[in-house]
Design an enzyme around this catalytic site. Structure first.
Site, short mmCIF file in Angstrom:
data_model
loop_
_atom_site.label_atom_id
_atom_site.label_comp_id
_atom_site.label_asym_id
_atom_site.label_seq_id
_atom_site.Cartn_x
_atom_site.Cartn_y
_atom_site.Cartn_z
N ASP A 16 73.55 -8.63 2.63
CA ASP A 16 74.36 -7.95 2.44
C ASP A 16 73.87 -6.65 1.40
O ASP A 16 73.07 -6.87 0.39
CB ASP A 16 75.71 -8.33 1.97
CG ASP A 16 76.88 -7.56 2.02
OD1 ASP A 16 76.89 -6.46 2.54
OD2 ASP A 16 78.09 -7.89 1.25
N ASN A 18 72.78 -3.14 2.31
CA ASN A 18 71.77 -2.31 2.71
C ASN A 18 72.35 -0.81 2.56
O ASN A 18 71.87 0.27 2.19
CB ASN A 18 71.66 -2.07 4.21
CG ASN A 18 70.77 -3.59 4.46
OD1 ASN A 18 70.25 -4.22 3.40
ND2 ASN A 18 70.92 -3.97 5.54
N GLY A 19 73.98 -0.81 2.97
CA GLY A 19 74.63 0.53 2.85
C GLY A 19 74.82 1.17 1.34
O GLY A 19 74.38 2.29 1.21
N ARG A 29 73.03 5.60 5.69
CA ARG A 29 73.31 4.14 5.76
C ARG A 29 71.91 3.46 6.60
O ARG A 29 71.52 2.39 6.17
CB ARG A 29 74.53 3.61 6.45
CG ARG A 29 75.53 4.13 5.77
CD ARG A 29 77.03 3.55 6.25
NE ARG A 29 76.85 2.01 6.54
CZ ARG A 29 77.46 1.23 5.36
NH1 ARG A 29 77.56 1.62 4.51
NH2 ARG A 29 77.18 -0.24 5.80
N HIS A 33 69.28 -0.08 6.29
CA HIS A 33 69.17 -0.82 7.05
C HIS A 33 67.41 -1.04 7.33
O HIS A 33 66.99 -2.26 7.44
CB HIS A 33 69.84 -0.85 8.46
CG HIS A 33 71.12 -1.10 8.23
ND1 HIS A 33 71.85 -1.87 7.64
CD2 HIS A 33 72.10 0.01 8.89
CE1 HIS A 33 73.14 -1.78 7.74
NE2 HIS A 33 73.27 -0.74 8.25
N SER A 61 77.19 -8.52 13.35
CA SER A 61 78.46 -9.36 13.61
C SER A 61 79.07 -9.05 14.71
O SER A 61 79.04 -7.73 15.01
CB SER A 61 79.08 -9.75 12.14
OG SER A 61 79.92 -8.85 11.89
N THR A 62 80.16 -9.75 15.14
CA THR A 62 81.11 -9.37 16.07
C THR A 62 81.96 -8.42 15.56
O THR A 62 82.57 -7.59 16.49
CB THR A 62 81.89 -10.37 16.55
OG1 THR A 62 82.35 -11.23 15.64
CG2 THR A 62 81.15 -11.65 17.66
N GLU A 63 82.18 -8.12 14.39
CA GLU A 63 82.79 -7.06 13.81
C GLU A 63 82.19 -5.81 13.49
O GLU A 63 82.70 -4.66 13.23
CB GLU A 63 83.56 -7.62 12.34
CG GLU A 63 84.68 -8.64 12.56
CD GLU A 63 84.20 -9.99 13.07
OE1 GLU A 63 82.84 -10.22 12.52
OE2 GLU A 63 84.71 -10.73 13.99
N LEU A 127 57.97 -22.30 11.97
CA LEU A 127 59.42 -21.54 11.43
C LEU A 127 60.24 -21.19 12.66
O LEU A 127 59.65 -20.73 13.46
CB LEU A 127 59.07 -20.54 10.49
CG LEU A 127 60.36 -19.80 9.95
CD1 LEU A 127 61.24 -20.79 9.01
CD2 LEU A 127 59.88 -18.65 9.41
N LEU A 195 82.19 -15.65 2.97
CA LEU A 195 81.27 -16.06 4.18
C LEU A 195 81.26 -15.05 5.35
O LEU A 195 80.48 -14.92 6.29
CB LEU A 195 81.49 -17.54 4.77
CG LEU A 195 81.21 -18.68 3.90
CD1 LEU A 195 81.49 -19.97 4.52
CD2 LEU A 195 79.63 -18.65 3.96
N GLU A 207 75.24 -25.50 0.48
CA GLU A 207 75.67 -24.94 -0.88
C GLU A 207 75.45 -23.62 -0.74
O GLU A 207 74.67 -22.86 0.09
CB GLU A 207 74.23 -25.38 -1.62
CG GLU A 207 74.34 -26.76 -2.11
CD GLU A 207 75.50 -27.34 -2.84
OE1 GLU A 207 76.19 -26.54 -3.71
OE2 GLU A 207 75.95 -28.47 -2.75
C1 FPP Z 1 74.88 -5.74 5.88
O1 FPP Z 1 74.82 -4.50 4.63
C2 FPP Z 1 73.62 -5.60 6.79
C3 FPP Z 1 74.09 -5.28 8.10
C4 FPP Z 1 75.10 -5.20 8.67
C5 FPP Z 1 72.77 -5.31 8.96
C6 FPP Z 1 71.53 -5.95 8.76
C7 FPP Z 1 70.32 -5.52 9.40
C8 FPP Z 1 69.13 -5.50 8.69
C9 FPP Z 1 68.67 -6.21 7.61
C10 FPP Z 1 67.86 -4.76 9.46
C11 FPP Z 1 67.80 -5.01 10.97
C12 FPP Z 1 67.39 -6.23 11.22
C13 FPP Z 1 67.62 -6.72 12.48
C14 FPP Z 1 67.00 -7.78 13.08
C15 FPP Z 1 68.37 -5.84 13.45
P1 FPP Z 1 76.10 -3.61 4.77
O2 FPP Z 1 75.55 -2.67 5.81
O3 FPP Z 1 77.39 -4.15 5.15
O4 FPP Z 1 75.82 -2.90 3.42
P2 FPP Z 1 77.09 -2.33 2.59
O5 FPP Z 1 78.15 -3.69 2.22
O6 FPP Z 1 76.46 -2.15 1.15
O7 FPP Z 1 77.77 -1.50 3.24
#
Ligand code: FPP
Length: 240
Positions: A16, A18-19, A29, A33, A61-63, A127, A195, A207
């Protein structure tokens, strides 16, 4: 220092932040990612080095379909970039890739690249890297209930045959699908304490470790810190 004799077999991560990472830099955004994908590569590599047997990441996610079309297509483009550029390395490192989630509805180029990766890594024995894609914990349980209901309707099962094990087998992590044990450790970055529909059934006794850094800033040192935190916990599974 990590105790190498007590490495969790399965680590699940909510990547979590990236944005927010992108916003702080005035970037779109998708740039967040992209940076997140680079972190993911490092964490896959480090998991392998630490002897972790299963790593599961929440990629979509589905959302997440509610996000803008630009962001959704950007994430799937990154998935294509990731699997195409990493395939040989994944093969060389004996990594087996699996998907948790119904990925039939993802863009066709992403589906094609992903299927190639699944096919070419399926015999690997190192792995197991699970990508949760179009994944939702409630959706997963709904699908399992549906499958079991169908078996009952066809006379293959009786309601009293439904055990926790049977339900578990029908989940994406179950032995009818990716075949992954429950995660001992769940890590969520970015300081959010929830979660978000991730592995709801499987995390009953996991955990939870929350790291304050945004996912693109998550380092192998942070990763080891989270594992140390896990190792310091007293796991009782409801016993004394
Ligand atoms: C959550 O951060 C991240 C995601 C919903 C996407 C995760 C994607 C990657 C790490 C890269 C791509 C990898 C693959 C395998 C597709 P957020 O966007 O909700 O961040 P925020 O809460 O700061 O807005």
């Amino acid at each position: 220092m990590i105790d190498k004799t007590r490495i969790p077999a399965h680590v699940a991560i909510i990547m979590d932040g990236n944005g927010r990472w992108a916003k702080k830099r005035g970037l779109p955004r998708v740039a967040g990612h992209n940076a997140g994908m680079k972190t993911m590569k490092k964490i896959v590599d480090h998991s392998d080095k630490l002897g972790i047997q299963y790593l599961t990441v929440y990629a979509f996610s589905t959302e997440n379909w509610k996000r803008s079309a630009v962001e959704v297509s950007g994430i799937f483009k990154l998935l294509v970039t990731y699997v195409n550029s990493e395939l040989q390395e994944l093969i060389d490192n004996n990594v087996k890739v699996k998907v948790l989630g119904d990925y039939s509805s993802i863009p066709s180029d992403a589906k094609k690249s992903l299927e190639k990766t699944l096919e070419q890594t399926k015999e690997n024995t190192g792995l197991q890297f699970n990508i949760a894609l179009n994944y939702g914990g409630r959706d997963e349980i709904r699908r399992a209930v549906c499958d079991i209901g169908r078996d009952i309707q066809q006379g293959l099962l009786k309601p009293e045959d439904i055990t926790e094990e049977l339900i578990g087998n029908h989940l994406f992590t179950g032995n009818l699908h990716a075949d992954v044990p429950d995660p001992e450790l769940v890590i969520r970055t970015s300081g959010e304490l929830r979660l978000s529909n991730y592995l709801l059934w499987q995390t009953a006794y996991s955990e939870l470790v929350f790291a304050d850094v945004l996912w693109p800033d998550f380092t192998t040192e942070e990763y080891e810190k989270a594992i140390c935190e896990y190792q310091s916990r007293d796991r009782r599974f409801g016993g004394r």
